[in-house]
Design an enzyme around this catalytic site. Structure first.
Site, PDB file in Angstrom:
ATOM      1  N   SER A 241      30.713  15.451  21.985  1.00  0.00           N
ATOM      2  CA  SER A 241      29.642  15.184  22.966  1.00  0.00           C
ATOM      3  C   SER A 241      28.284  15.039  22.283  1.00  0.00           C
ATOM      4  O   SER A 241      27.491  14.154  22.647  1.00  0.00           O
ATOM      5  CB  SER A 241      29.601  16.276  24.035  1.00  0.00           C
ATOM      6  OG  SER A 241      29.552  17.561  23.466  1.00  0.00           O
ATOM      7  N   HIS A 271      38.353  18.334  23.864  1.00  0.00           N
ATOM      8  CA  HIS A 271      36.956  18.811  23.802  1.00  0.00           C
ATOM      9  C   HIS A 271      36.698  19.622  25.081  1.00  0.00           C
ATOM     10  O   HIS A 271      37.381  20.606  25.347  1.00  0.00           O
ATOM     11  CB  HIS A 271      36.042  17.584  23.632  1.00  0.00           C
ATOM     12  CG  HIS A 271      34.615  17.902  23.290  1.00  0.00           C
ATOM     13  ND1 HIS A 271      34.200  19.091  22.756  1.00  0.00           N
ATOM     14  CD2 HIS A 271      33.474  17.151  23.406  1.00  0.00           C
ATOM     15  CE1 HIS A 271      32.882  19.065  22.557  1.00  0.00           C
ATOM     16  NE2 HIS A 271      32.414  17.890  22.961  1.00  0.00           N
ATOM     17  N   HIS A 318      40.147  25.136  16.382  1.00  0.00           N
ATOM     18  CA  HIS A 318      38.838  24.500  16.311  1.00  0.00           C
ATOM     19  C   HIS A 318      38.750  23.644  15.052  1.00  0.00           C
ATOM     20  O   HIS A 318      39.352  23.981  14.039  1.00  0.00           O
ATOM     21  CB  HIS A 318      37.710  25.547  16.297  1.00  0.00           C
ATOM     22  CG  HIS A 318      36.392  24.971  16.688  1.00  0.00           C
ATOM     23  ND1 HIS A 318      35.539  24.414  15.779  1.00  0.00           N
ATOM     24  CD2 HIS A 318      35.803  24.833  17.904  1.00  0.00           C
ATOM     25  CE1 HIS A 318      34.474  23.970  16.413  1.00  0.00           C
ATOM     26  NE2 HIS A 318      34.601  24.201  17.700  1.00  0.00           N
ATOM     27  N   ARG A 327      31.379  32.722  21.143  1.00  0.00           N
ATOM     28  CA  ARG A 327      31.178  32.393  22.562  1.00  0.00           C
ATOM     29  C   ARG A 327      32.318  32.990  23.395  1.00  0.00           C
ATOM     30  O   ARG A 327      32.124  33.372  24.542  1.00  0.00           O
ATOM     31  CB  ARG A 327      31.099  30.865  22.748  1.00  0.00           C
ATOM     32  CG  ARG A 327      29.961  30.230  21.963  1.00  0.00           C
ATOM     33  CD  ARG A 327      30.025  28.719  21.997  1.00  0.00           C
ATOM     34  NE  ARG A 327      31.237  28.195  21.389  1.00  0.00           N
ATOM     35  CZ  ARG A 327      31.589  26.916  21.373  1.00  0.00           C
ATOM     36  NH1 ARG A 327      30.818  26.010  21.950  1.00  0.00           N
ATOM     37  NH2 ARG A 327      32.687  26.513  20.799  1.00  0.00           N
ATOM     38  N   ASP A 373      36.558  27.883  25.299  1.00  0.00           N
ATOM     39  CA  ASP A 373      37.230  27.522  26.540  1.00  0.00           C
ATOM     40  C   ASP A 373      38.339  28.487  26.946  1.00  0.00           C
ATOM     41  O   ASP A 373      38.806  28.459  28.082  1.00  0.00           O
ATOM     42  CB  ASP A 373      37.815  26.106  26.417  1.00  0.00           C
ATOM     43  CG  ASP A 373      36.711  25.086  26.163  1.00  0.00           C
ATOM     44  OD1 ASP A 373      35.679  25.162  26.847  1.00  0.00           O
ATOM     45  OD2 ASP A 373      36.883  24.227  25.286  1.00  0.00           O
TER      46      ASP A 373
HETATM   47  N1  AMX Z   1      48.033  24.596  19.750  1.00  0.00           N
HETATM   48  C1  AMX Z   1      49.007  23.925  19.079  1.00  0.00           C
HETATM   49  N2  AMX Z   1      48.810  23.210  17.967  1.00  0.00           N
HETATM   50  C2  AMX Z   1      47.562  23.194  17.467  1.00  0.00           C
HETATM   51  C3  AMX Z   1      46.497  23.885  18.076  1.00  0.00           C
HETATM   52  C4  AMX Z   1      46.772  24.595  19.267  1.00  0.00           C
HETATM   53  N3  AMX Z   1      45.824  25.228  19.946  1.00  0.00           N
HETATM   54  N4  AMX Z   1      45.385  23.671  17.336  1.00  0.00           N
HETATM   55  C5  AMX Z   1      45.728  22.865  16.319  1.00  0.00           C
HETATM   56  N5  AMX Z   1      47.047  22.567  16.399  1.00  0.00           N
HETATM   57  C6  AMX Z   1      47.801  21.662  15.546  1.00  0.00           C
HETATM   58  C7  AMX Z   1      47.196  20.250  15.652  1.00  0.00           C
HETATM   59  O1  AMX Z   1      47.637  19.604  16.842  1.00  0.00           O
HETATM   60  C8  AMX Z   1      47.675  19.635  14.370  1.00  0.00           C
HETATM   61  O2  AMX Z   1      49.038  19.304  14.538  1.00  0.00           O
HETATM   62  P1  AMX Z   1      49.654  17.930  13.949  1.00  0.00           P
HETATM   63  O3  AMX Z   1      49.373  17.990  12.480  1.00  0.00           O
HETATM   64  O4  AMX Z   1      51.096  18.020  14.319  1.00  0.00           O
HETATM   65  O5  AMX Z   1      48.907  16.813  14.620  1.00  0.00           O
HETATM   66  C9  AMX Z   1      47.600  20.810  13.383  1.00  0.00           C
HETATM   67  O6  AMX Z   1      47.642  22.007  14.180  1.00  0.00           O
HETATM   68  C10 AMX Z   1      46.343  20.834  12.543  1.00  0.00           C
HETATM   69  O7  AMX Z   1      45.211  20.787  13.398  1.00  0.00           O
HETATM   70  P2  AMX Z   1      43.843  21.504  12.963  1.00  0.00           P
HETATM   71  O8  AMX Z   1      43.359  20.836  11.726  1.00  0.00           O
HETATM   72  O9  AMX Z   1      44.025  22.968  12.953  1.00  0.00           O
HETATM   73  O10 AMX Z   1      42.901  21.183  14.211  1.00  0.00           O
HETATM   74  P3  AMX Z   1      42.013  19.880  14.451  1.00  0.00           P
HETATM   75  O11 AMX Z   1      40.731  20.054  13.737  1.00  0.00           O
HETATM   76  O12 AMX Z   1      42.780  18.630  14.204  1.00  0.00           O
HETATM   77  O13 AMX Z   1      41.802  19.963  16.026  1.00  0.00           O
HETATM   78  C11 AMX Z   1      41.375  21.055  18.095  1.00  0.00           C
HETATM   79  C12 AMX Z   1      40.967  20.931  16.616  1.00  0.00           C
HETATM   80  C13 AMX Z   1      40.345  21.915  18.820  1.00  0.00           C
HETATM   81  C14 AMX Z   1      41.371  19.649  18.728  1.00  0.00           C
HETATM   82  C15 AMX Z   1      42.800  21.674  18.170  1.00  0.00           C
HETATM   83  O14 AMX Z   1      42.759  22.983  17.642  1.00  0.00           O
HETATM   84  C16 AMX Z   1      43.351  21.696  19.594  1.00  0.00           C
HETATM   85  O15 AMX Z   1      43.961  20.704  20.017  1.00  0.00           O
HETATM   86  N6  AMX Z   1      43.165  22.829  20.338  1.00  0.00           N
HETATM   87  C17 AMX Z   1      43.575  22.935  21.726  1.00  0.00           C
HETATM   88  C18 AMX Z   1      42.582  22.201  22.631  1.00  0.00           C
HETATM   89  C19 AMX Z   1      41.270  22.947  22.722  1.00  0.00           C
HETATM   90  O16 AMX Z   1      41.215  24.151  22.925  1.00  0.00           O
HETATM   91  N7  AMX Z   1      40.147  22.199  22.605  1.00  0.00           N
HETATM   92  C20 AMX Z   1      38.805  22.771  22.781  1.00  0.00           C
HETATM   93  C21 AMX Z   1      38.007  22.831  21.487  1.00  0.00           C
HETATM   94  C22 AMX Z   1      36.620  23.391  21.739  1.00  0.00           C
HETATM   95  C23 AMX Z   1      35.801  22.413  22.500  1.00  0.00           C
HETATM   96  O17 AMX Z   1      35.485  21.338  22.016  1.00  0.00           O
HETATM   97  N8  AMX Z   1      35.437  22.710  23.709  1.00  0.00           N
END
Ligand code: AMX
Length: 441
Positions: A241, A271, A318, A327, A373
């Site tokens: 964002s 996000h 994250h 937070r 979140d």
């Molecule tokens: N549950 C399951 N798998 C997860 C995970 C979770 N909460 N967080 C990361 N992973 C997985 C990824 O999907 C990725 O898998 P892949 O290699 O098979 O594609 C692997 O772990 C490596 O990911 P990462 O480097 O640890 O995370 P990232 O930087 O690519 O992504 C984020 C970060 C937040 C998108 C990811 O942790 C996620 O999808 N979390 C759940 C959604 C969420 O809570 N989003 C809110 C974030 C905060 C915000 O912006 N408000």
């Protein structure tokens, strides 16, 4: 108002001169190397942006102008009798730097009250949408409808001197922030409360008045809104964002257009939409297990099932943070103080115990800890706000504080059009064979 603007201008002049000198002396210094994998993997770890309002440390979490969330909870002015920081104070801190006094915060509250008028065509635009439209879509469309009020856009069309971009941006940012609670509350009351709207209360602070217009008069909910609006405001410049607002703003799109872009990004489930996903996931778990308070063992099994279905556990992980999000902790403290016996809040805490070891055991998740979140929804449900589709709009209203303060800085520092270089895989293959070079434009 004039005083805030003058102080902002004085501060940006000082920093602008420092940056000029800094670039003259050190402009060619290297600050890192980029690996091919980073180019393919969402530019993680590439430092490529300046955002003055806040800085994220992977372990300590967010700091706003050097202050952590627990520090701000102590140091920022509160409402009378309240114990949570007023978001107006955080905005002034991000905009100008330095902790504001209570008088300065009260002054900003009055400025925003005076500028909060929303023209009727914005409500008519919202009304033209099917009621089933997601609240974030309604929110973005309403922001776009508000763009008719942009002073930047009007002045630019009339021939605006480059030196004055910042001032028109500043005025738009103030107007937009002042108007957003009314717009968001209108969407909420329209969609979930039979269109019974509530007029603003000019005696309340920005977040308190927002709570009031949403229809929540409980002092606990107002305190929650003050905390919520403070902690969701900014998370340095690279998140979707903030980055989208900055990127679109770099084309000199006015603050309404730029902020709408940021909100489209916030509406993504990886996000800001994660806050609705978390509570939806917990509700589904409770329904499937037929209990209000699942045990840690039951939660563990449910998490494993979620992962086996190829889904992420919402609220965990994250891109930058590597510890429990402060937070999350701030909201946990709020829960302990106001509603320790609430089964939904307790479930969030039990999930916090169950999820990290499972995510760690996968070996690929870089951060197994909860983000902002993971907690917010349970607190809102406690006060009766069960309509989780709306939660990301709350996040968006708060996020305006950080990204629009940053946008003011972007224009004041005359940051140019953002235009990174992109490449093709074909070029990468030729480069690896030594047949071609990869150059910046
Ligand atoms: N549950 C399951 N798998 C997860 C995970 C979770 N909460 N967080 C990361 N992973 C997985 C990824 O999907 C990725 O898998 P892949 O290699 O098979 O594609 C692997 O772990 C490596 O990911 P990462 O480097 O640890 O995370 P990232 O930087 O690519 O992504 C984020 C970060 C937040 C998108 C990811 O942790 C996620 O999808 N979390 C759940 C959604 C969420 O809570 N989003 C809110 C974030 C905060 C915000 O912006 N408000």
């Amino acid at each position: 108002m004039g005083e805030i603007k003058d102080r902002f201008k004085a501060e940006t002049d000082i920093v602008g001169a420092e940056i000029k000198q800094l670039l003259k002396e050190h402009g060619t210094k290297k600050i890192g190397e980029v690996q091919l994998s980073q180019v393919y993997q969402g530019m993680r770890g590439i430092t490529g942006l300046v955002s003055e309002t806040s800085l994220l440390d992977a372990n300590d979490g967010i700091r706003f102008r050097g202050y952590s969330i627990p520090e701000l909870q102590v140091k920022l002015p509160k409402s009378e009798g309240g114990s949570e920081p007023l978001p107006e104070g955080l905005f002034l801190l991000m905009l100008i730097g330095g902790l504001p006094t209570s008088d300065e915060v009260q002054n900003l509250t009055s400025v925003w009250q005076r500028r909060s008028h929303v023209p009727n065509h914005v409500f008519a635009t919202i009304e033209a949408l099917p009621i089933a439209t997601h609240p974030m879509t309604q929110f973005v469309i309403a922001i776009m409808a508000l763009q008719t009020e942009s002073q930047f856009s009007r002045k630019y069309a009339g021939g605006l001197n480059k030196k004055d971009y910042w001032e028109a941006t500043f005025d738009d940012a103030m107007d937009l922030i002042a108007r957003l609670p009314r717009v968001a509350a209108y969407i909420y009351r329209r969609k979930y409360k039979n269109g019974e709207h509530i007029q603003p209360n000019g005696l309340l602070d920005w977040a308190g008045n927002f709570a009031h217009m949403l229809g929540y008069e409980d002092e606990g909910f107002m305190e929650l809104m003050r905390l919520y609006m403070t902690i969701h405001a900014d998370h340095e410049g690279g998140n979707v964002s903030a980055h989208a607002t900055h990127l679109v703003g770099s084309a000199l799109s006015d603050p309404y257009l730029s902020f709408a872009a940021g909100m489209n990004g916030l509406a993504g489930p990886l996000h800001g939409l994660a806050n609705q996903e978390v509570i939806k996931w917990i509700f589904e778990m409770r329904e499937e297990l037929k209990t209000e308070l699942p045990t840690k063992e039951q939660i563990t099994e449910y998490v494993k099932k979620t992962l086996s279905e190829g889904k992420v556990v919402p609220g965990y992980g994250h891109a930058v943070l590597r510890k429990t999000d402060p937070r999350f902790t701030a909201q946990m403290e709020f829960g302990k103080k106001h509603m320790p016996e609430d089964p939904l809040v307790q479930t969030v805490w039990n999930v916090y115990e169950a999820v990290p070891p499972i995510l760690k055991s996968l070996g690929k998740v870089k951060n197994p800890w909860p983000n902002v979140d993971a907690h917010s929804g349970a607190l809102l449900v406690h006060y009766g706000m069960v309509e989780y589709d709306f939660y990301t709009v709350l996040f968006g209203v708060s996020r305006s504080l950080g990204v629009l303060a940053s946008l003011c800085w972007d224009r004041a520092l005359s940051f140019p059009l953002e235009r990174p270089k992109s490449i093709t895989t074909d070029l990468v293959k030729k480069w690896l064979k030594g047949e071609e070079e990869i150059w910046g434009e």
